[in-house]
Motif scaffolding. Structure first.
Motif, PDB file in Angstrom:
ATOM      1  N   ASN A  59       0.844  -1.188   0.000  1.00  0.00           N
ATOM      2  CA  ASN A  59       0.000   0.000   0.000  1.00  0.00           C
ATOM      3  C   ASN A  59       0.875   1.231   0.000  1.00  0.00           C
ATOM      4  N   ARG A  60       0.535   2.189  -0.826  1.00  0.00           N
ATOM      5  CA  ARG A  60       1.289   3.438  -0.873  1.00  0.00           C
ATOM      6  C   ARG A  60       1.113   4.178   0.444  1.00  0.00           C
ATOM      7  N   ASN A  61       2.207   4.737   0.927  1.00  0.00           N
ATOM      8  CA  ASN A  61       2.132   5.500   2.165  1.00  0.00           C
ATOM      9  C   ASN A  61       2.771   6.878   2.019  1.00  0.00           C
ATOM     10  N   MET A  62       2.988   7.305   0.776  1.00  0.00           N
ATOM     11  CA  MET A  62       3.602   8.600   0.519  1.00  0.00           C
ATOM     12  C   MET A  62       2.685   9.437  -0.363  1.00  0.00           C
TER      13      MET A  62
ATOM     14  N   VAL B   6       6.248   4.033  -1.774  1.00  0.00           N
ATOM     15  CA  VAL B   6       6.248   3.337  -0.487  1.00  0.00           C
ATOM     16  C   VAL B   6       7.567   3.613   0.218  1.00  0.00           C
TER      17      VAL B   6
ATOM     18  N   TYR C  21       8.466   4.229   7.059  1.00  0.00           N
ATOM     19  CA  TYR C  21       7.175   4.683   7.584  1.00  0.00           C
ATOM     20  C   TYR C  21       6.354   3.524   8.150  1.00  0.00           C
ATOM     21  N   MET C  22       6.549   2.318   7.627  1.00  0.00           N
ATOM     22  CA  MET C  22       5.699   1.181   7.959  1.00  0.00           C
ATOM     23  C   MET C  22       5.658   0.824   9.447  1.00  0.00           C
TER      24      MET C  22
ATOM     25  N   LYS D  35       1.636   7.766   7.257  1.00  0.00           N
ATOM     26  CA  LYS D  35       1.192   7.904   5.863  1.00  0.00           C
ATOM     27  C   LYS D  35       1.080   9.387   5.566  1.00  0.00           C
ATOM     28  N   THR D  36       1.620   9.789   4.433  1.00  0.00           N
ATOM     29  CA  THR D  36       1.514  11.195   4.012  1.00  0.00           C
ATOM     30  C   THR D  36       0.566  11.335   2.840  1.00  0.00           C
ATOM     31  N   CYS D  37      -0.086  10.257   2.453  1.00  0.00           N
ATOM     32  CA  CYS D  37      -1.011  10.314   1.325  1.00  0.00           C
ATOM     33  C   CYS D  37      -2.447  10.406   1.817  1.00  0.00           C
TER      34      CYS D  37
ATOM     35  N   GLN E  70      -6.194   9.143   1.717  1.00  0.00           N
ATOM     36  CA  GLN E  70      -6.856   7.892   1.368  1.00  0.00           C
ATOM     37  C   GLN E  70      -8.334   7.978   1.587  1.00  0.00           C
TER      38      GLN E  70
END
Length: 63
Positions: free
Chosen positions: A4-7, A49, A53-54, A59-61, A63
């Motif tokens: 999953n994208r987190n940026m 990703v 951060y994980m 998360k900076t995106c 959602q």
């Protein structure tokens, strides 16, 4: 396995610019191999990703 994208967009843009600047240092400026460390932020920006951060659930995106 899909990560999953987190940026977010701003985070990815900043990382891409910083990565390109660091890589440029391998060719101009001090011309050391340390400039190749710029591949890391460039790769994370391309994928969207950040493994660092994980563990923290960051998360900076949007959602």
């Amino acid at each position: 396995m899909e990560l999953n994208r987190n940026m977010g967009t701003a985070d990815r843009t900043i990382r891409a610019v910083v990565g390109l600047i660091l890589i440029a240092l391998a060719f101009v400026g001090p011309q050391t191999a340390w400039g190749w460390i710029g591949l890391i932020p460039l790769a994370t920006a391309a994928v969207g990703v950040c493994p660092a951060y994980m563990p923290f659930g960051l998360k900076t995106c949007k959602q």
